[in-house]
Design a protein around this motif. Structure first.
Motif, mmCIF file in Angstrom:
data_model
loop_
_atom_site.group_PDB
_atom_site.id
_atom_site.type_symbol
_atom_site.label_atom_id
_atom_site.label_comp_id
_atom_site.label_asym_id
_atom_site.label_seq_id
_atom_site.Cartn_x
_atom_site.Cartn_y
_atom_site.Cartn_z
ATOM 1 N N GLU A 197 5.267 -7.093 0.512
ATOM 2 C CA GLU A 197 5.580 -8.527 0.630
ATOM 3 C C GLU A 197 6.979 -8.738 1.194
ATOM 4 O OE1 GLU A 197 5.767 -12.504 -2.247
ATOM 5 O OE2 GLU A 197 4.902 -10.626 -2.969
ATOM 6 N N ARG A 198 7.934 -7.908 0.774
ATOM 7 C CA ARG A 198 9.295 -8.025 1.286
ATOM 8 C C ARG A 198 9.356 -7.674 2.768
ATOM 9 N NH1 ARG A 198 13.280 -4.451 -1.688
ATOM 10 N NH2 ARG A 198 14.763 -5.641 -0.400
ATOM 11 N N LEU A 199 8.538 -6.701 3.167
ATOM 12 C CA LEU A 199 8.571 -6.255 4.552
ATOM 13 C C LEU A 199 7.826 -7.188 5.499
ATOM 14 C CD1 LEU A 199 7.886 -2.428 4.058
ATOM 15 C CD2 LEU A 199 10.091 -3.500 4.573
ATOM 16 N N SER A 200 6.849 -7.936 4.974
ATOM 17 C CA SER A 200 5.904 -8.650 5.839
ATOM 18 C C SER A 200 6.574 -9.705 6.708
ATOM 19 C CB SER A 200 4.805 -9.298 4.984
ATOM 20 O OG SER A 200 5.383 -10.226 4.073
ATOM 21 N N GLY A 201 7.563 -10.411 6.177
ATOM 22 C CA GLY A 201 8.131 -11.501 6.959
ATOM 23 C C GLY A 201 9.396 -11.161 7.696
ATOM 24 N N GLY A 202 9.829 -9.920 7.621
ATOM 25 C CA GLY A 202 11.108 -9.569 8.217
ATOM 26 C C GLY A 202 10.996 -9.078 9.645
ATOM 27 N N SER A 203 12.130 -9.111 10.319
ATOM 28 C CA SER A 203 12.210 -8.565 11.664
ATOM 29 C C SER A 203 12.232 -7.043 11.574
ATOM 30 C CB SER A 203 13.490 -9.053 12.345
ATOM 31 O OG SER A 203 14.625 -8.532 11.665
ATOM 32 N N PRO A 204 12.031 -6.357 12.705
ATOM 33 C CA PRO A 204 12.118 -4.894 12.652
ATOM 34 C C PRO A 204 13.434 -4.395 12.068
ATOM 35 C CG PRO A 204 11.124 -5.588 14.717
ATOM 36 C CD PRO A 204 11.570 -6.841 14.030
ATOM 37 N N ALA A 205 14.534 -5.033 12.433
ATOM 38 C CA ALA A 205 15.831 -4.612 11.890
ATOM 39 C C ALA A 205 15.906 -4.844 10.395
ATOM 40 C CB ALA A 205 16.953 -5.359 12.602
ATOM 41 N N GLU A 206 15.370 -5.974 9.935
ATOM 42 C CA GLU A 206 15.392 -6.270 8.503
ATOM 43 C C GLU A 206 14.510 -5.291 7.738
ATOM 44 O OE1 GLU A 206 16.200 -8.217 4.858
ATOM 45 O OE2 GLU A 206 17.216 -8.115 6.805
ATOM 46 N N ARG A 207 13.336 -4.928 8.293
ATOM 47 C CA ARG A 207 12.464 -3.966 7.623
ATOM 48 C C ARG A 207 13.159 -2.609 7.498
ATOM 49 N NH1 ARG A 207 8.466 -6.323 10.972
ATOM 50 N NH2 ARG A 207 8.439 -4.482 12.321
ATOM 51 N N ARG A 208 13.842 -2.205 8.567
ATOM 52 C CA ARG A 208 14.544 -0.917 8.498
ATOM 53 C C ARG A 208 15.675 -0.965 7.466
ATOM 54 N NH1 ARG A 208 13.347 -0.726 14.110
ATOM 55 N NH2 ARG A 208 15.288 -1.785 14.644
ATOM 56 N N ARG A 209 16.351 -2.104 7.354
ATOM 57 C CA ARG A 209 17.422 -2.218 6.356
ATOM 58 C C ARG A 209 16.855 -2.104 4.945
ATOM 59 N NH1 ARG A 209 19.272 -5.218 2.703
ATOM 60 N NH2 ARG A 209 17.689 -6.827 3.047
ATOM 61 N N ILE A 210 15.736 -2.775 4.675
ATOM 62 C CA ILE A 210 15.108 -2.711 3.349
ATOM 63 C C ILE A 210 14.694 -1.279 3.020
ATOM 64 C CG2 ILE A 210 13.084 -3.436 2.011
ATOM 65 C CD1 ILE A 210 13.224 -6.118 3.505
ATOM 66 N N LEU A 211 14.102 -0.613 4.000
ATOM 67 C CA LEU A 211 13.627 0.744 3.751
ATOM 68 C C LEU A 211 14.782 1.741 3.653
ATOM 69 C CD1 LEU A 211 10.499 0.668 6.069
ATOM 70 C CD2 LEU A 211 10.522 0.749 3.571
ATOM 71 N N THR A 212 15.852 1.490 4.387
ATOM 72 C CA THR A 212 17.033 2.348 4.253
ATOM 73 C C THR A 212 17.618 2.225 2.853
ATOM 74 O OG1 THR A 212 17.543 2.165 6.611
ATOM 75 C CG2 THR A 212 19.334 2.850 5.155
ATOM 76 N N ASP A 213 17.698 0.995 2.338
ATOM 77 C CA ASP A 213 18.175 0.793 0.967
ATOM 78 C C ASP A 213 17.259 1.485 -0.035
ATOM 79 O OD1 ASP A 213 20.301 -0.671 1.865
ATOM 80 O OD2 ASP A 213 19.439 -2.637 1.399
ATOM 81 N N LEU A 214 15.952 1.431 0.221
ATOM 82 C CA LEU A 214 14.997 2.089 -0.670
ATOM 83 C C LEU A 214 15.230 3.600 -0.685
ATOM 84 C CD1 LEU A 214 12.365 2.095 -2.394
ATOM 85 C CD2 LEU A 214 11.110 2.351 -0.239
ATOM 86 N N VAL A 215 15.368 4.194 0.489
ATOM 87 C CA VAL A 215 15.582 5.637 0.573
ATOM 88 C C VAL A 215 16.888 6.024 -0.109
ATOM 89 C CG1 VAL A 215 16.017 7.562 2.145
ATOM 90 C CG2 VAL A 215 14.196 5.918 2.657
ATOM 91 N N ARG A 216 17.950 5.276 0.150
ATOM 92 C CA ARG A 216 19.251 5.599 -0.451
ATOM 93 C C ARG A 216 19.206 5.465 -1.969
ATOM 94 N NH1 ARG A 216 23.557 1.889 1.810
ATOM 95 N NH2 ARG A 216 24.964 3.336 0.703
ATOM 96 N N THR A 217 18.547 4.417 -2.467
ATOM 97 C CA THR A 217 18.475 4.206 -3.921
ATOM 98 C C THR A 217 17.698 5.317 -4.591
ATOM 99 O OG1 THR A 217 18.618 1.809 -3.638
ATOM 100 C CG2 THR A 217 17.721 2.614 -5.721
ATOM 101 N N ARG A 218 16.549 5.671 -4.012
ATOM 102 C CA ARG A 218 15.746 6.737 -4.604
ATOM 103 C C ARG A 218 16.459 8.088 -4.499
ATOM 104 N NH1 ARG A 218 13.436 2.812 -6.209
ATOM 105 N NH2 ARG A 218 11.192 2.544 -6.439
ATOM 106 N N ALA A 219 17.135 8.326 -3.393
ATOM 107 C CA ALA A 219 17.867 9.582 -3.239
ATOM 108 C C ALA A 219 18.988 9.679 -4.268
ATOM 109 C CB ALA A 219 18.425 9.693 -1.825
ATOM 110 N N ALA A 220 19.690 8.584 -4.501
ATOM 111 C CA ALA A 220 20.762 8.582 -5.495
ATOM 112 C C ALA A 220 20.213 8.849 -6.885
ATOM 113 C CB ALA A 220 21.501 7.242 -5.460
ATOM 114 N N SER A 221 19.061 8.274 -7.180
ATOM 115 C CA SER A 221 18.458 8.483 -8.495
ATOM 116 C C SER A 221 18.061 9.934 -8.698
ATOM 117 C CB SER A 221 17.234 7.572 -8.652
ATOM 118 O OG SER A 221 16.598 7.786 -9.889
#
Length: 685
Positions: free
Chosen positions: A537-561
């Motif tokens: 749902e978060r990814l559906s309405g975003g631009s390509p740049a916004e989707r990449r930012r969301i997924l980058t935050d996801l990867v960084r958060t999970r990697a930190a954990s």
């Protein structure tokens, strides 16, 4: 002042991640006026900040009229850790409500020659795992032949399944325990289950471990048992049960006083006797149990570091200590050592602490690495059992590990060896012989399993809710276990706060530990079940740049954990995962957490194929792109008539040259070719 702060000590700030907070430090205390003469005091608390494990605030104390008389500028409230150090046992209980999705895939049976009956839903028979269809998901049932070679057969099956190009939604149900088994075959099947449980942990959803008897009703019940979502099931006469850990209570039956476990005039043999755990135990046996005759075996014998000092220390108390270099798995060598035990002080106790680690994910394990870990622990235990059965032993204690119960990731060979020990203790008890297997958690102070683990490995256990035991605490649990009637006991310090936090955060908690969480949410398989839809749902309405930012935050958060960092600030997007501290095991854990968050089935080497958080996030963006784009790949938008080329499929077989734009893998080249947002305007030769 004490009266004023007393209510504060009982004030809780509940957070679903960090739990209850209690005051830890007070700084900047100022007396503004004389304290009131009555105890009617009010505390005014203002929260000034939070971090991963603390709450920061200020306090002003006033009298009943609101006049301030004390100001505390800095108060740190730390998350309290609800831990318990106790003996635990494993109960096999009826499964609760179905927690997994019913699998409508085709069920197929792998014909192995093992004694088995086909499950009710089996629709086809295949000669081996490599012959299965790859274009559609299947549930493959593999009966594992009961034999001394069962752990190696299990390793071969796991590696074949992981490396074969099966459909991502396919799963392998490995059936052990079927058919008539003698003692050795049954113990080897238990070792195979230990290894398989590690595969379950490393590859969630890909494996199920089923222990069945030969009753036709059990085979008929297998599909329904697998549908429950449990990674491990036991079926007897059609009745399904699953393992759950629980603390041993004082109300449980006991057998004998601790003092009767060891005979002061008898000899007690300790394998690994000059190692960290063996040395601690030797001192404890002399000081606490009055043992006067110790036979300490180790690979180096008297040449082992600290062996001379240990011997001198114990002999100064009046004990007689014999240190011998002996491979306990060598039947002839061990027999010679036992023959030298004097008749005046016969062997009356055995404690098997020896063992080695050779950690690695199941893809990296080999038969040689499996044997290297099985020999000093499982093979030595078998020889000890066989050579002492006719002796009048009071105690036969095996140092096992919780890894054999939960299937520790990266320790498939170690889990197999310890599962063998647990089964051996059960077997000896069934024969009326003394035996206790202690499935230890981590030992603090550099001992036990933690002694051979790195800081990152120990932190990973802590993140999973298993805290280190203080050595004195561990030895007290050793004493408590001696009076128990159970063949298998697990001395653990469990961090319930961490377990609850994992449940609330949607991180996986081993099913074995679900009953220890103590929250209603533990009944759910994971809070992450809604996570993929929320992410979509978060990814559906975003631009390509916004989707990449969301997924980058996801990867960084999970990697930190995974690495145990307090936040994602330490995970930069352009550094490789290897530079950040990832190894093969933590890479698998990150892959699993990303699968849970996205609903994807990423392959095991995805971290190596996309070696930075940025490149991995871009890869996820390509996989999670909106459906309308996925249905019209860029290459298909140029017709054959316009391009003058045939509309054929392209296969990138391999590349041995360098490309621009940070491309390092065939996958990177492919994405550059098919991504319409990136046009190749200048491709240098």
């Amino acid at each position: 002042l004490d009266a004023a702060l007393h209510p504060l000590l009982h004030t809780t700030l509940n957070n679903p991640t960090t739990g209850t907070h209690l005051p830890f430090t007070f700084t900047g205390i100022s007396l503004l006026a004389d304290p009131p003469e009555t105890d009617e005091v009010r505390a005014h608390i203002r929260v000034t900040g939070r971090d991963s494990d603390s709450v920061h605030g200020q306090i002003v104390l006033t009298d009943a009229e609101g006049t301030p008389f004390v100001r505390i500028d800095g108060v740190d409230l730390r998350a309290s850790r609800v831990t318990d150090s106790a003996l635990h046992t494993v109960d096999w209980v009826e499964p609760g409500e179905q927690q997994g999705e019913r699998n409508a895939t085709q069920w197929v049976l792998i014909e192995t020659g093992a004694v088995h009956l086909a499950p009710a839903r089996a629709q086809a028979v295949h000669p081996d795992l490599t012959s299965l269809p790859t274009t559609e998901p299947v549930t493959a049932v593999l009966p594992l032949a009961p034999s001394a070679n069962a752990p190696h057969a299990a390793l071969d099956a796991v590696r074949t399944w992981v490396f074969a190009p099966h459909h991502a939604e396919s799963r392998l149900v490995v059936v052990t325990g079927s058919g008539d088994q003698d003692a050795q075959e049954g113990l080897s099947s238990a070792a195979a289950r230990g290894l398989l449980l590690s595969a379950v942990t490393e590859h969630p959803g890909r494996f199920v471990v089923a222990d069945l008897d030969a009753d036709p009703l059990s085979w008929q019940a297998l599909p329904e048992a697998v549908a429950g979502g449990e990674p491990q099931v036991r079926i007897r006469a059609g009745r399904v049960s699953v393992p759950r850990l629980r603390p041993v209570t004082q109300a449980d039956e006991t057998t004998a006083p601790v003092s009767a476990a060891f005979d002061p005039d008898g000899t007690v043999l300790v394998t690994g006797g000059t190692g960290r755990l063996g040395s601690l135990l030797a001192r404890h046996l002399v000081e606490r149990h009055g043992v006067r005759h110790l036979l300490l075996l180790s690979r180096q014998g008297t040449a082992a570091p600290g062996a001379g000092e240990l011997t001198a220390e114990l002999e100064a108390t009046g004990a007689r200590v014999t240190v011998v270099a002996c491979d306990a798995a060598d039947r002839e060598a061990l027999g010679a050592v036992l023959a030298d035990v004097p008749d005046s002080h016969p062997l009356t106790g055995v404690v098997h602490t020896a063992g080695v680690l050779d950690d690695g994910v199941v893809e990296q394990l080999t038969p040689e690495r499996l044997d290297r870990v099985l020999r000093p622990k499982a093979d030595a235990a078998r020889v000890l059992d066989e050579l002492t059965r006719d002796l009048d032993l009071r105690a036969f204690v095996l140092y096992s590990s919780v890894s054999g119960l939960v299937g520790a990731a990266g320790q498939g060979n170690y889990a197999a060896a310890n599962a063998y020990l647990d089964a051996l203790a059960e077997h000896r008890r069934a024969l009326g012989l003394p035996a206790t297997s202690l499935a230890w958690g981590l030992w603090g102070g550099g001992g036990g399993m933690a002694g051979a683990l790195g800081t990152q490995d120990v932190a990973r256990f802590a993140q999973e809710g298993i805290a280190p035991l203080d050595p004195d605490e561990a030895l007290a649990l050793f004493d408590a276990a001696l009076s128990r009637h159970e063949a298998l006991l697990s001395p653990l310090r469990l961090d319930r706060t961490t377990l609850r936090a994992r449940v609330e955060a949607g991180d996986p908690v081993p099913r074995l530990l679900r009953g220890m969480v103590g929250t209603a949410s533990a009944a759910r398989p994971s809070a992450s079940g809604d996570e993929p839809s929320a992410l979509a749902e978060r990814l559906s309405g975003g631009s390509p740049a916004e989707r990449r930012r969301i997924l980058t935050d996801l990867v960084r958060t999970r990697a930190a954990s995974v690495l145990g960092f307090p936040d994602r600030g330490g995970i930069t997007t352009d550094r490789t995962f290897k530079e950040l501290g990832f190894d093969s095991l933590t890479s698998v854990e990150l892959r699993n957490r990303l699968n849970s968050a996205t609903g994807l089935r990423l392959p095991a080497p995805v971290i190596f194929d996309h070696p930075t958080p940025e490149s991995l996030a871009n890869h996820l963006a390509g996989l999670l792109q909106p459906k309308e784009r996925a249905q019209a790949p860029a290459l298909a938008r140029v017709s054959a008539s316009q391009s003058g080329v045939r509309d054929d499929l392209i296969a990138v077989v391999g590349i041995g040259c360098r490309f621009p734009g940070g491309i390092t893998t065939p996958g990177g080249l492919w994405r550059l070719l098919v991504d319409e947002e990136h046009a190749i305007t200048d491709f240098p030769t």
